[in-house]
Scaffold this motif. Structure first.
Motif: not given
Length: 517
Positions: A246-247, A306-313, A368-377
């Motif tokens: 992740t880092a 991967v579930r919605p709302g989990a803030k998974g990276d 491109r998105y500035g994050t790898a957070d699944l909910d944001t993506l």
């Protein structure tokens, strides 16, 4: 060939030293930073070319024989020798390492991770390459340990200095876990060398454990296995991996997943299986149990992320998927059969290609998105990469289905052969137990398919880009150049598995027979 192998191993070290020197005026180009990044591409390109020439010059009619060997006395008092060589087991890993390092250097030339001077970055990348290549080429236990440890410091600094959020803690966790495992491993390697009277891996493999008592073998397998299991990583010794991935910068994640994890499983095959077979037979059921636990655990962790709302990276999810995929490799090794071990070696290469591609793609998404957070993506309607960046979306879907083991792609054969090996384990191992492990592993493949298809659905599908929303760039030229070889080799290995199995099978047969074939 002998000189070529030695040059391939030592060349990156010379290149690393040269990277720290001032660039000659005529080679600076637009800036010294550009010159040193171009130097990294050049050196890794030359090493890749040397590895390809080694592969072309390799005697494919005798892949079980050590070739391109160098054997020079180094420390006579301990009978430690500079002994290098490659066979059908190590050659694919050598080429994979050279390829991924070159692609990472090429990618970094155009997309250098934010951090200190590129000089140190390129030097560390080349030291890392040299240590990894040496791990797969050396045939002396002491040299193996030194090469095994050589990669830790470069990877630590790549994470700590060029990584993202939480990089210091992740780097410390990585170095502490792996160093503690290595201390225990060193004790086991010394025990084998002292008891057998030699550190030469070829001589020890030929002896096939006959010079070691069962108690010595059991103790050695426990000690060495722990060190290798941390690097693999085997559940429950895996907790450093998600944080490190992740880092880490994109190229750090690619190399960590693509080649560093393979050093642990390679040690099981090259050292423990032929040198301490009785000890391995004792621990094989436990190794298989931990392997299938890792398969299920990794899949469940990914489903949770991967579930919605989990803030998974998404990078963290792929790291957990590596725990599951490496579980199949360990299961194949634990069967102690040619089928299972060949499956493990095939899965090693497939994982390096596919997961390396996945980390490249996630790095591109994060840029491109500035994050790898699944909910944001995913957003409200999904990131809809198919509509916004169709080539990037298609590549992500391709890598996902390759990772879940779609027939016709590289990920399929290794896992299937590992499960086949568990169906009929080696003599002396409990078949009912391994049939249970096979069933659990097969269930793990369903879970793997579930979370990877959810990733594709959430990130790639969705409504069209809303009016006024900023478009994202599709695949750039340098990305296309860095990723195309991985896509092509994933398809080639899936459609023509004999390319790899023809190399590994004779070498594995000889290894398991103690060099008598």
């Amino acid at each position: 060939m002998q000189f070529l192998l030695a040059s391939t191993v030592v060349g990156p070290l010379i290149g690393a030293a040269a990277a720290l020197l001032p660039a000659p005026p005529g080679l600076k180009g637009k800036s010294p930073d550009q010159a040193v990044l171009r130097h990294g591409v050049t050196v890794t390109g030359v090493i890749l070319l040397a590895a390809i020439v080694l592969a072309l010059g390799f005697d494919h009619d005798q892949p079980s024989r050590m070739q391109a060997t160098t054997d020079i006395t180094w420390i006579p008092a301990l009978d430690v020798r500079i002994h290098l060589g490659i066979d059908g087991i190590s050659l694919p890993l050598l080429v994979l390492t050279a390829l991924l390092t070159f692609l990472c250097a090429l990618y970094s030339y155009f997309k250098m991770p934010s951090g200190p001077s590129p000089k140190a970055f390129v030097a560390l990348l080349l030291v890392l390459e040299s240590g990894t290549l040496a791990t797969f080429a050396v045939l002396d236990l002491v040299l193996f340990f030194l090469a095994f440890e050589m990669v830790l410091i470069p990877m630590y600094f790549l994470i700590a200095r060029w990584g993202g959020e939480g990089r210091q803690a992740a780097a410390w966790k990585f170095i502490l876990y792996t160093l503690l495992g290595s201390v225990v491993m060193l004790l086991g390697l010394l025990l084998i060398g002292v008891q057998a009277g030699t550190f030469d891996m070829v001589a020890l493999a030929t002896d096939n454990g006959r010079g070691l008592t069962t108690s010595v073998q059991v103790t050695a397998v426990l000690a060495i296995g722990l060190g290798l299991a941390v690097k693999t990583p085997m559940w429950p010794l895996h907790s450093w991996l998600p944080d490190a991935h992740t880092a880490a910068p994109t190229v750090g994640s690619v190399l960590l997943a693509g080649v560093l994890l393979k050093m642990g499983t390679y040690g099981f095959v090259r050292i423990l299986l032929p040198i301490a077979p009785d000890g391995m037979r004792t621990f094989a059921p436990y190794l298989a149990a931990f392997a299938v636990a890792g398969i299920i655990y990794g899949s469940l962790a990914c489903l949770a992320l991967v579930r919605p709302g989990a803030k998974g990276d998404l990078k963290r999810l792929i790291a957990y998927s590596s725990v599951g995929h490496m579980g199949f490799v360990l299961l194949g090794i634990a069967t102690m059969t040619p089928t299972g071990v060949n499956g493990a070696l095939f899965a090693n290469i497939a994982h390096g290609l596919v997961t390396g591609l996945l980390f490249f793609l996630v790095g591109a998404l994060k840029d491109r998105y500035g994050t790898a957070d699944l909910d944001t993506l995913a957003g409200a309607t999904g990131a809809a990469l198919y509509g916004r960046a169709p080539r990037l979306g298609a590549l992500l879907a391709f890598a996902a289905v390759a990772s879940l083991g779609l027939p016709g792609l590289a990920g399929f054969w290794g896992e299937m052969l590992a499960l086949f090996g568990a169906f009929e384990p080696a003599e002396g191992l409990s078949r009912p137990a391994f049939l249970t492990f096979m069933a659990i592993g097969a269930f793990g493949t369903l879970l793997t398919a579930a979370y990877l298809l959810l990733v594709v659905r959430r990130v790639c599908m969705g409504g069209p880009r809303p009016a006024g929303e900023t478009a994202i760039a599709d695949v750039q030229g340098y990305e296309f150049a860095a990723w195309t070889p991985l896509v092509a080799l994933t398809v080639l290995a899936g459609l023509w598995p004999a390319v790899l199995l023809g190399l590994t099978d004779p070498a594995v047969q000889k290894l398991l027979a103690g060099g008598t074939q």
